[in-house]
Design a protein around this motif. Structure first.
Motif, short mmCIF file in Angstrom:
data_model
loop_
_atom_site.label_atom_id
_atom_site.label_comp_id
_atom_site.label_asym_id
_atom_site.label_seq_id
_atom_site.Cartn_x
_atom_site.Cartn_y
_atom_site.Cartn_z
N VAL A 165 -39.77 34.46 -47.69
CA VAL A 165 -39.48 34.55 -49.11
C VAL A 165 -40.47 35.52 -49.74
CG1 VAL A 165 -39.37 33.28 -51.28
CG2 VAL A 165 -38.55 32.21 -49.17
N ILE A 166 -39.94 36.48 -50.48
CA ILE A 166 -40.76 37.47 -51.16
C ILE A 166 -41.07 36.94 -52.55
CG2 ILE A 166 -40.82 39.84 -52.02
CD1 ILE A 166 -38.70 40.51 -49.91
N ASP A 167 -42.28 37.17 -53.05
CA ASP A 167 -42.58 36.70 -54.40
C ASP A 167 -41.72 37.48 -55.39
OD1 ASP A 167 -44.81 38.63 -55.97
OD2 ASP A 167 -44.73 38.87 -53.79
N THR A 168 -41.30 36.79 -56.43
CA THR A 168 -40.31 37.31 -57.37
C THR A 168 -40.74 38.61 -58.05
OG1 THR A 168 -39.52 35.06 -57.68
CG2 THR A 168 -38.80 36.67 -59.28
N PRO A 169 -41.96 38.73 -58.58
CA PRO A 169 -42.35 40.01 -59.21
C PRO A 169 -42.31 41.19 -58.24
CG PRO A 169 -43.86 38.27 -59.86
CD PRO A 169 -43.00 37.71 -58.77
N LYS A 170 -42.72 40.96 -57.00
CA LYS A 170 -42.68 42.04 -56.01
C LYS A 170 -41.23 42.43 -55.71
CE LYS A 170 -44.10 43.21 -51.33
NZ LYS A 170 -44.79 42.77 -50.12
N LEU A 171 -40.37 41.45 -55.56
CA LEU A 171 -38.96 41.73 -55.30
C LEU A 171 -38.34 42.47 -56.48
CD1 LEU A 171 -36.36 41.55 -53.71
CD2 LEU A 171 -36.08 39.19 -54.52
N GLN A 172 -38.69 42.10 -57.70
CA GLN A 172 -38.14 42.79 -58.88
C GLN A 172 -38.55 44.26 -58.88
OE1 GLN A 172 -35.92 41.40 -61.25
NE2 GLN A 172 -35.69 43.61 -61.50
#
Length: 83
Positions: free
Chosen positions: A12-19
């Motif tokens: 699972v990638i952290d949400t801010p990095k994925l954004q």
């Protein structure tokens, strides 16, 4: 060596990095004015169309480019936004 990509795909990638990654992919396709992909917990991605109505030919090409980049990422789940 074979297990490493399999394990990475399940991470699972952290949400801010994925954004940031999603914004970069959309920017590469010059689709910023057409579509926005939004990152959510658990590698879930939703799509927001920026303009109502049918896109022009060039906007459609940009949209298809961005959508293909998101679909190419096996670790992401593209879902419909919650209504």
């Amino acid at each position: 060596m074979i297990l490493l990509p399999i394990l990475a795909a399940g991470a699972v990638i952290d949400t801010p990095k994925l954004q940031r990654q999603l914004d970069f992919m959309v920017g590469l396709c010059r689709a910023n004015e057409v579509v926005r992909f939004v990152a959510h917990e658990g590698n879930v991605v939703t799509m927001e169309m920026r303009k109502p109505g049918l896109p022009s030919v060039s906007e459609n090409k940009a949209f298809q480019c961005a959508l293909a980049k998101v679909k190419d990422r096996a670790d992401l789940r593209l879902e419909a936004p919650a209504q």
